[in-house]
Design a protein around this motif. Structure first.
Motif: not given
Lengths: 320, 500, 155
Positions: A70, A103, A107, A157, A177-181, A319-320, B188, B452
């Motif tokens: 997380a 968030q 948390l 994210v 623009t982002p690409v998440h890994y 987050p979405e 996301s 991706r």
């Protein structure tokens, strides 16, 4: 066996502790240092190094426990709800202020729910591109990023990579623009392979690949140039003051720790940070030790957390 | 050719008494943690890392590598003996391995795993030594589209993991895929199906699923069989494999090693997939494919070889590119950095003694493993003669300790209890668990790579067919599907004609 | 009653359909997204629908055809299952407050009761063996960070 252990412990204490005024007998038993990342990364290495040195000073074992997940919040949440007796500590990076900032109701609130014991070190970020992008310096990069939308790889994210890239995008008016890994390694692999365009992460993490020529170094995120990459411009000298960003590491504890214990850990931590080995350990990868009082650290966490909440709202990082 | 000179350098480095001892200690420890459920190489290496600070870099790496491939091998022992896959890679070993044990052929199964691992390990080391430079580049040609196609092929192949009805296996795969989606979605940042529990943010741990669904269900079923008086283990035929066994397992070992060597190179595919793919391959190509699932030695030899070969070649991206394919490899990378070795394309020229020393010691480690484990087979097999009333409480407690120690989470222990009940019900309904496990492992990866690839192509679905590797893999998958369905179609047509 | 080919398949199919519907319903609270930016709800929704369909297929094949002897539901070994689930849960509850040794002793004794023909000697033997292995392997050799004794005793 126990006697030998006790003897060893006292002798180390006598050696290390002579002169320092201890508020009490902290630590009397093994201390747990929680690392919010999987073993092997930069924070883990710094944490283990610090643990090794602090345990020599204290004459107590420090157990390093990795609780990844997380975006460091899992570990941070667990530590914040532990007993504030000084036997559960946390090392975390600037990430903690960012992941919480995206968030709606975090948390864990890094400014309010933790005791800020002291800073450890800091490192600027390095933006590196895929060789297949065909750019070799910042001007070419910026020109391309104005012409078409580039894909930057991130480790998730609300990660350091995403915030750094977004503030640069907004300050320099680029299209990205982002690409998440799922981590730095897969992210950089895809950049090296030309599947994603760039990765903007801690120098410590990126520099090995740039040195090997697998990625092209473009710009450093600090106000001044970096000592280990003097040939690269900094965002500061390019006039992009809003894009200056640094990653840092610091030592935390659960909220409400005894002040005397905080001061003692802070003092011992600063002792470790001022040793030549520590400087060497951090500098070889472009980082530097950063010490200070708990109060300075609290200030920094508070102000950065507020900044990132604002940026997250402005850039729509959630987050979405 | 420098190859000989390089090997000599490697031999000089690895063959010191000190380094031999490190290799031996590493292999022993690795086998031990592989045998214990729950504890993986990751936990052990991270615990032992501080102890290596005082060692020489090469000594430290040799020992850590020994733990790594010792564990890759050790997991098969419990899979065969008590149907408990300690690692993701030994899930498929349970299918035929445990059947063999029930038929009294545990010795042959264990020997097949040991010999297969050794041959595969040797081949993997050879690949590492000869081709590591050029082959490493393959890792970069695999982007999200290619990985998606590879995972898709794995899912199609998963159907072959059972001999039961196709529809039920498909259902089990999808259930596995869905369980795999629990936790934070990388693309996301949204946390899915966590039911408000922070502990589920990172998803369900593999070990929790495998112990619950495999081990617990097996314990209850065995207790039940004992109650009804069905003999659980046939008398032990012979400890060593027969000549026929060796003849049958040789081609499977070679196929598995080749496949595993290739899959290990891909940092995004992971070692755990190698054994699944190898089993599917056996199901397609073996002469004895109709016996698979009922205790065929190919079903142990192929996947175990693939697993060990992949464990070796996964050092290629880590060492020569500085790109670790798994958490364990990331830790190995960290260990190298601690010892002032920066892995990358130039590591071979900068630290030749380290690179070649490590390679030679890996082979020595494989030799140690087989020397160590062949005599142990007799002991393991004898373990099965212990009355089950004494054996199962120990298995149960080891599982509990292992689950708890892998993350110090009490919730994980509770989840194992719940999944154990679920696994028992599924076993009662004749739903085989292996496809579920594969679905669980592949689930998050399939989704991640798929999404991706589409982000990178701006939503253009043609990426999957316009890129040659991806297109080829998808074509193979579809061919596999058609071939699986063909016999049934033909049969349907024949009956139609017969009725005319 | 319908002629049921396989009770097992019928129950299994029903379970699959239920799981599928559960995931379809829960995935609706997440965004579906566009092809270029697929939301977190898309995959679970598709998989949930797929599972419901496949599960329905299992139910259909279970209903068709002659009753199959192998498809009849067996009786469940509730005692064995109960003891194992109970011990595992107990282990989870006890391990943090009581430490490894006490927890192991209690749980090993209880599991021994589940086997047919449990005798006091066997139970004592099990407890002994596990304490030795727990101490030797997990604590001394692997140095796991699980406390050995109850916290109250100051460890």
């Amino acid at each position: 066996m126990k006697l030998i252990k006790a003897l060893l412990a006292t002798s180390v204490l006598v050696l290390a502790g002579s002169g320092a005024a201890y508020a009490q007998n902290y630590p009397e038993r093994p201390v747990t240092l929680v690392v919010p990342f999987a073993p092997g990364g930069a924070v883990d290495m710094v944490g283990r190094f610090i643990a090794d040195r602090l345990s020599a000073i204290w004459g107590q074992t420090i157990v390093v426990e990795n609780i990844p997940g997380a975006g460091t919040l899992l570990a941070t949440g667990q530590v914040s709800s532990a007993s504030p007796d000084g036997y559960t500590l946390l090392i975390n990076s600037a990430t903690v202020t960012m992941r919480a900032a995206i968030q709606e109701t975090p948390l864990v609130d890094p400014a309010e729910d933790l005791t800020h014991i002291g800073r450890i070190g800091a490192t600027p970020l390095l933006l590196a591109t895929s060789p297949s992008l065909g750019v070799s310096n910042y001007d070419e990069f910026a020109a391309l990023a104005k012409e078409r939308e580039l894909k930057y790889a991130t480790v998730g994210v609300g990660s350091l990579n995403q915030f750094a890239s977004e503030i640069l995008r907004s300050a320099a008016d680029l299209q990205m623009t982002p690409v998440h890994y799922n981590g730095g390694s897969p992210a950089m692999t895809d950049v090296i392979g030309g599947h994603a365009d760039l990765f903007y992460g801690s120098i410590t993490q990126v520099i090995p690949h740039v040195r090997e020529g697998l990625m092209t170094g473009i710009v450093v995120s600090s106000a001044e140039r970096s000592d280990i990459l003097p040939e690269l411009p900094s965002v500061g000298e390019l006039g992009l003051d809003d894009a200056v960003i640094e990653n840092w590491w610091g030592l935390f504890g659960p909220k409400g720790m005894d002040e005397a214990i905080v001061d003692q850990i802070n003092a011992d931590l600063n002792t470790v940070l001022q040793t030549p080995e520590m400087a060497e350990f951090l500098q070889s990868d472009g980082a530097r030790p950063l010490w200070g009082t708990p109060e300075e650290f609290t200030e920094q966490v508070k102000s950065e957390y507020a900044t990132w909440r604002r940026v997250a709202n402005e850039q729509g990082i959630r987050p979405e | 050719m420098d190859f000989v000179a390089n090997l000599t350098l490697g031999l000089q480095t690895a063959m010191t008494l000190e380094n031999l001892i490190y290799a031996g200690v590493g292999c022993l420890l690795g086998t031990l943690i592989g045998v214990l459920p729950g504890l993986g190489p990751l936990t052990t290496i991270s615990m032992l890392l501080p102890f290596t600070f005082g060692l020489s870099p090469i000594g430290a790496l040799i020992m850590l590598a020994g733990i790594y491939y010792g564990a890759a091998y050790g997991g098969s022992t419990t899979a065969i003996l008590v149907n408990l896959p300690g690692e993701a890679s030994s899930v498929v070993t349970t299918i035929d391995g445990h059947q063999m044990a029930k038929q009294g052929r545990a010795g042959a199964a264990l020997a097949a795993a040991a010999i297969g691992s050794f041959v595969a390990g040797s081949l993997g080391v050879l690949v590492l030594a000869v081709f590591s430079g050029p082959i490493a580049q393959v890792a970069f040609s695999f982007g999200p589209a290619e990985y998606f196609a590879l995972m898709f092929m794995g899912l199609i192949g998963a159907v072959s993991l059972t001999s039961g009805p196709l529809l039920k296996s498909l259902c089990m795969i999808v259930v596995g895929l869905l369980i795999g989606l629990v936790g934070m979605d990388v693309s996301s940042g949204v946390v899915r199906f966590s039911f408000g529990s922070i502990a589920l943010w990172e998803g369900v741990d593999f070990i929790v699923i495998s112990i619950g669904i495999f081990a617990f269900a097996e314990i209850v079923s065995t207790l039940e069989r004992q109650k009804t008086g069905e003999a659980q283990v046939a008398p032990i035929a012979s400890i060593m494999p027969t000549r026929q066994d060796i003849k049958r397992m040789t081609p499977a070992i070679l196929r598995g090693s080749t496949l595993g060597s290739f899959l290990g190179i891909l940092p995004g595919a992971g070692v755990s997939l190698a054994s699944f793919f190898a089993y599917s391959l056996e199901k397609k190509t073996s002469k004895y494919r109709h016996e698979l699932g009922k205790g065929a030695i190919e079903g142990v030899a192929g996947p175990e070889s693939a697993n060990n070969a992949a464990a070796q070649t996964s050092f290629i991206p880590t060492l020569t590119l500085g790109i670790p394919g798994s958490a364990t490899m990331a830790l190995m990378l960290g260990a190298m950095v601690i010892h002032n070795i920066q892995p990358g394309p130039s590591v071979v020229t900068r630290n030749p003694d380290l690179f070649w020393g490590l390679i030679v010691s890996m082979w020595i480690g494989n030799l140690f493993l087989v020397i160590l484990n062949l005599p142990l087979i007799g002991m393991w097999v004898r373990l099965l003669r212990i009355p089950y009333s004494m054996l199962f409480p120990a298995i149960l407690m080891f599982c509990c300790i292992g689950v708890y120690a892998s993350s110090y989470s009490v919730l994980d222990v509770f989840m194992v209890a719940g999944l154990g009940a679920a696994g028992y019900v599924l076993a009662k309904l004749d739903c085989e668990p292996a496809p579920l496990l594969l679905g669980f492992i592949l689930g998050p990866m399939v989704e991640e790579y798929f999404r991706r690839a589409l982000v990178l192509s701006d939503g253009d679905f043609s990426v999957f067919v316009s890129r040659p590797i991806s297109a080829a893999l998808l074509a193979v998958s579809i061919a596999m599907l058609v071939f699986a369905a063909l016999p049934k179609l033909r049969k349907a047509r024949q009956t139609a004609f017969a009725e005319d | 009653m319908l002629s049921i080919r396989s009770q097992k398949d019928l129950v299994a199919g029903a379970i699959f359909v239920a799981i599928g519907i559960f995931f379809v319903v829960s995935s609706l609270e997440y965004r579906l997204g566009t092809p270029a930016r697929m939301g977190p709800g898309f995959f679970p929704l598709i998989l949930g629908i797929l599972l419901s369909l496949l599960g329905s297929g299992v139910i259909l094949t279970a209903l068709r055809g002659e009753p199959d002897e192998g498809g009849r539901l067996d009786t469940f070994n509730l005692r064995g299952l109960g003891v194992i689930i109970f011990t595992t849960v107990l282990f989870g509850i006890l391990i943090q407050p009581l430490g490894l040794l006490v927890t192991l002793s209690i749980c090993a004794a209880i599991t021994s009761l589940a086997a047919p023909g449990a005798r006091p000697l066997v139970i004592a033997g099990n407890v002994g063996v596990q304490l030795v292995i727990g101490l030797g392997v997990f604590h001394l050799l692997l140095k796991l960070q699980i406390p050995l004794l109850p916290r109250i005793l100051g460890f």
